[in-house]
Design a protein around this motif. Structure first.
Motif: not given
Length: 723
Positions: A432-448
């Motif tokens: 909703a914010v970036h108009g795309r899905f998170p990359s692998v490093p970004e997704l890892r940071g959110l899950l951490d």
């Protein structure tokens, strides 16, 4: 017109079907070496020169012979090309020695009877009809009429005696098995006469009946002159089917065929064949021959000695091959099926995704439209981590299946369901914010759960007024760290993909060339090389990801006339509860899956039964363990069979003469005089026991049961994969 209606971009596809892939400018690692091909074609052969590989279907007259060859209807799995049907039950065959001995003895008996009659040792009663038939005026000696009647009568008696003796000695069966009829069967078959013009498939009678006479003439001329091959025939037939279904106009089709002949309606890659074919294909029946059914008593009689052909009608129910390393899973099963599906893709009939380790022998890169070498720096294509979807919930479900599907319980409500919720709470607000899905490093940071990424995302949502997404993110923050939260597990699994070797992959910012399984609306040929060396856990995650994306994509295809098939060479760690449910739904989507395993121990025990039940075609290769054989034996069940119990009872002589005879027979034969009693009864036994599957399957063989999409079944068959 240059397509058959299955190659045009539709709907949600952002890019057309890619062209054949390879390293840019020939740089990078060499592709896997191609499989051995057939011997070189002699110099001056049509369609090639010395040193080039001979295609399985030559051009010219051989092509016409292949096209006109009979293909009778047959049982599931029977190779139909030039198949000779056999009766359902095995006829009783007298042993050759017994047959010859009986014929000779009958002849000697007949000769003895005739000698006795001729010499009068049996009296003259057999001449009474002759005396009654001769008039008194013929009784004179040397009367011509009397001589004719007498010898005619003798001949009639001898002929009748010969018929009786022949029936007794089975001379007719002896003649059929060893006489000229058997010689004719052993002789090479006579050339088949060309069919009538109105029935010759090489003349394209359907096109002529529809008024496209010029197109039919052009195709017939190309077939006669050797310019047409089997892929061309199948591709143009597919395009003609689109005309009959109303997807294309008759005028466009006729114009394209008249102008380009056998090269009309090409695949987007422009290829008309695969380089270095090695298997035997029949594109008219969409079959590939993978072996020959053994002439074994455990096989039904009408299958024995017949070729075994696999096509979409069987792959639509799924195929699972289990056998240890070196048993022939890849070379004898996976590669022929892959080659067949690639040929059907060139004909516009199928889309195929092949997943395996790099260098597994799944064909050269030139035989594919897309080659994704994950972890290889020179890979032209990338893999879309989210399967090309724009729905966060769908993307979360697929990604959760890939990350923790192997940890999920075999019932609803397991880790996969909770993981889907967690991922949706993160990737939905991010998109909703970036108009795309998170990359692998970004997704890892959110899950951490690190404060930085979450605070930045919360601030962006607040500034943009995304209250609904903000509530999703707050719910995730409240659940983080609580007992039972699987966010840590998800972070650990994503960390396996967040490695330096994969730094250039799974891009979501639009910088790469990601391949999405949404392209299954096209007749695309895709090979995905997994980095199993050094990244085994990541490879299993990616294999589960491809399987989850495949089952989700085929269910929403716009064009289901294309057969979509996923081939996974080594499905270790891929089978999950959701995967089993997805495989069960493939048949209704005109899709199938081919999976191989070294052992069923690579599948969780609660899922082995459901997996074998969901798969329609099950193959057990030689070298199977007894405990794996037990699972196959249970799913194949039992059958009623005839059991013969033979009992030898010693005969005791009572008289001196009898004792003497028995002693003499014992000296001659070395055995006591016995009387044999045979008891026949019906018993229920396993079709193949676990012990037989483990120890009685010869090397290079497999036991295979088949089920078609129409529900027809073939019992477990012993198949020689080397023929």
């Amino acid at each position: 017109m240059d397509t058959d209606g299955t190659q045009d971009a539709r709907g949600t596809h952002a890019t057309p079907v890619p062209r054949p892939a390879g390293p840019p400018n020939g740089s990078g690692a060499e592709p896997p070496p191609p499989r051995p091909v057939r011997p070189p074609r002699p110099t001056g052969a049509p369609g090639g020169s010395a040193g080039t590989a001979t295609p399985p279907l030559p051009h010219g007259g051989d092509f016409l012979a292949w096209l006109r060859a009979p293909r009778p209807e047959a049982a599931p799995g029977v190779w139909r090309l030039r198949h000779t049907p056999r009766p359902e039950q095995e006829p009783e065959v007298t042993p050759a020695r017994q047959l010859v001995t009986g014929a000779v003895i009958a002849f000697l008996v007949g000769w003895l009877v005739w000698s006795l009659l001729w010499n009068g040792y049996l009296g003259g009663w057999w001449l009474l009809p002759l005396y009654a038939a001769i008039p008194d005026s013929w009784a004179e000696p040397h009367t011509l009429g009397a001589v004719i009647v007498v010898y005619a009568y003798y001949g009639a008696v001898a002929f009748g005696l010969m018929i009786a003796v022949g029936r007794l000695g089975r001379w007719g069966e002896l003649w059929r098995r060893f006489g000229p009829p058997a010689w004719r069967r052993a002789a090479p078959a006579a050339p088949v006469r060309p069919p009538a013009p109105g029935e010759d498939p090489a003349e394209w009678p359907e096109l002529r009946a529809a008024g496209a006479v010029a197109a039919a003439d052009r195709l017939a001329a190309d077939a006669r002159t050797g310019l047409m091959r089997d892929v061309d025939l199948a591709r143009i037939a597919r395009a003609w089917q689109g005309v009959r279904n109303g997807r294309h106009s008759m005028a466009d089709f006729a114009r394209a065929v008249t102008d380009e002949g056998a090269a009309a309606c090409l695949h987007p890659s422009g290829a008309r064949d695969l380089p270095g074919r090695s298997a035997r294909h029949d594109l008219l029946t969409a079959q590939v021959r993978i072996g020959t059914t053994a002439d074994d008593s455990r096989n039904p009689y009408h299958y024995r000695g017949a070729g075994l052909g696999i096509g979409p009608d069987l792959l639509g129910t799924g195929l699972l091959a289990v056998g240890p390393a070196g048993s022939g899973k890849t070379g004898s099963v996976v590669w022929p099926l892959t080659e067949s599906l690639c040929l059907q893709a060139l004909a516009g009939r199928a889309a195929v995704i092949v997943v395996g380790a790099a260098g597994a022998g799944l064909g050269a890169a030139e035989g594919y439209d897309v080659v994704v070498r994950i972890g290889h720096p020179d890979s032209v294509y990338d893999l879309d981590l989210y399967g090309g979807t724009t729905d966060p919930d769908e993307a979360a479900a697929v990604l959760a299946e890939a990350l923790v599907g192997d940890l999920a319980e075999p019932h609803p409500g397991g880790d996969s369901r909770r993981s889907t919720t967690i991922l949706a709470q993160l990737i939905g607000p991010f998109r909703a914010v970036h108009g795309r899905f998170p990359s692998v490093p970004e997704l890892r940071g959110l899950l951490d759960g690190a404060p930085g990424p979450l605070d930045a995302l919360r601030k962006a949502l607040t500034e943009s007024g995304q209250d609904a997404m903000l509530r999703e993110l707050d719910a995730r923050a409240r659940q983080s760290g609580h007992p039972g939260d699987v966010g840590g597990v998800l972070a650990d699994r994503v960390a396996l993909l967040d490695r330096p070797a994969f730094a250039g992959f799974f891009d979501t910012a639009g910088q790469g060339r990601p391949f999405s399984l949404r392209a299954l609306d096209h007749p695309v040929r895709v090979r995905i090389d997994l980095p199993q060396r050094g990244h085994a856990d990541a490879s299993r995650i990616l294999a589960r990801l491809v399987l989850a994306q495949f089952t989700a994509s085929v269910a929403v295809r716009e064009d289901r006339s294309l057969f979509a098939c996923l081939v996974i060479d080594d499905a270790t760690g891929v089978i999950t509860p959701d995967a089993v449910r997805g495989i069960q739904r493939l048949r209704s989507s005109h899709a199938g899956a081919v999976l191989t395993l070294r052992t069923l121990d690579d599948v969780p025990r609660p899922l082995r039964g459901p997996l074998l039940g969901a798969i329609g075609c099950r193959m057990a290769l030689s070298g199977l363990t007894p405990w794996d054989g037990q699972d196959f034996a249970e799913v194949w069940g039992k059958e009623w069979t005839e059991a013969r119990d033979v009992t030898d009872r010693q005969i005791i002589a009572e008289t001196p003469l009898g004792k003497t005879v028995h002693a003499l027979r014992r000296v001659i034969t070395g055995r006591a005089v016995t009387a044999r009693a045979v008891t026949v009864r019906q018993v229920e036994r396993e079709r193949w026991s676990a012990s037989e599957l483990a120890h009685a399957v010869p090397p290079g063989h497999a036991v295979l049961s088949l089920t078609t999409v129409r529900g027809e079944h073939a019992p477990p068959l012993l198949v020689d994969l080397r023929r």
